[in-house]
Design an enzyme around this catalytic site. Structure first.
Site, PDB file in Angstrom:
ATOM      1  N   HIS A   1      -7.749  -5.891   7.376  1.00  0.00           N
ATOM      2  CA  HIS A   1      -7.512  -4.840   8.365  1.00  0.00           C
ATOM      3  C   HIS A   1      -7.747  -5.401   9.769  1.00  0.00           C
ATOM      4  CE1 HIS A   1      -6.507  -0.556   8.857  1.00  0.00           C
ATOM      5  NE2 HIS A   1      -7.024  -0.747  10.055  1.00  0.00           N
TER       6      HIS A   1
ATOM      7  N   GLU B   1      -2.571  -1.653  -3.209  1.00  0.00           N
ATOM      8  CA  GLU B   1      -3.662  -0.878  -2.635  1.00  0.00           C
ATOM      9  C   GLU B   1      -3.328   0.604  -2.666  1.00  0.00           C
ATOM     10  OE1 GLU B   1      -5.065  -4.087   0.812  1.00  0.00           O
ATOM     11  OE2 GLU B   1      -3.995  -2.251   1.378  1.00  0.00           O
TER      12      GLU B   1
ATOM     13  N   HIS C   1       0.868  -1.183   0.000  1.00  0.00           N
ATOM     14  CA  HIS C   1       0.000   0.000   0.000  1.00  0.00           C
ATOM     15  C   HIS C   1       0.904   1.231   0.000  1.00  0.00           C
ATOM     16  CE1 HIS C   1      -3.951   1.943   1.588  1.00  0.00           C
ATOM     17  NE2 HIS C   1      -3.204   2.845   0.981  1.00  0.00           N
TER      18      HIS C   1
END
Length: 239
Positions: free
Chosen positions: A190, A70, A43
């Protein structure tokens, strides 16, 4: 079996704390795949506080499983992803100053924008996934964007798992069932961990992939990276 994609941002955070190239993000990606991970997730953020743009390009030839990038689809992010052509891009509406991702998309409000961005990625042959809160009402709008998958934002589940796991997962199951009606694949990520993953994966229908970084890398400090990956794979096994 649900695939395990390991987010290696925390490896980059540790490296960047001292400068230099140790621990190596690229070596970590190679080792994680050798240890059984089904994919590598990164990410990159504009400030490069962990994964850098150089890392993105360096990792591309080394990820032989599935490469998932991401990020918030600003123009510079879009252009980078189109050049690298990962297997999957996951769109996350995180602010530039956010410590970590903290909300899913309002696909109804941002429908036109997401349609345009996703069309670019799909034309390049890149699978698209949208970061989504556990809200069944948002699924139809997510499907309308043209995305192939949603990624369920699991922070709320993880926070409430030890209090009442049945209640914590209720909205996630409902959202996953709704997603199936629209032909959307389901990812999740997450704050999933060794403690809460098995119950989650057992309850969510058609869970294709989980992306786990912070907990996995933290647990590896005590268990070792290979043992930790194997422990996660056992949690995802369906026997």
């Amino acid at each position: 079996m649900t695939k395990l994609s390991v987010n290696i941002n925390k490896i980059a955070t540790l490296r960047n704390a001292r400068g230099g190239e140790f621990p190596s993000v690229t070596e970590a990606a190679v080792k994680l795949q050798e240890y059984g991970a089904h994919g590598i997730t990164i990410h990159p953020r504009p400030d490069e506080r962990h994964i850098t743009r150089k890392d993105v390009y360096d990792l591309k030839p080394l990820v032989t499983t599935e490469f998932n990038i991401e990020g918030n689809p600003h123009r510079s992010f879009i252009d980078m992803v189109l050049k690298v052509k990962p297997d999957q891009v996951t769109l996350v509406p995180d602010a530039e100053d956010a410590i970590t991702s903290n909300a899913g998309w309002d696909c109804e409000t941002h429908l036109g924008f997401l349609k345009n961005v996703i069309a670019e990625f799909k034309n390049a042959g890149i699978r698209t996934s949208i970061f989504l809160d556990p809200n069944p009402k948002m699924v139809s709008f997510a499907a309308e964007t043209g995305a192939e998958r949603i990624e369920l934002y699991t922070e709320a589940y993880a926070s409430n798992y030890s209090i009442n796991k049945e209640e914590a997962i209720k909205d996630y199951v409902a959202t996953a069932i709704e997603a199936q009606k629209f032909g959307l694949g389901i990812n999740a990520g997450h704050d999933l961990s060794l403690d809460n993953l098995k119950y989650f994966s057992g309850q969510i229908p058609n869970l294709l992939e989980v992306s786990i970084g912070h907990a996995l890398i933290s647990e590896a400090l005590y268990m070792g990276l290979e043992n930790t990956v194997q422990a996660y794979l056992k949690r995802l096994a369906k026997w």
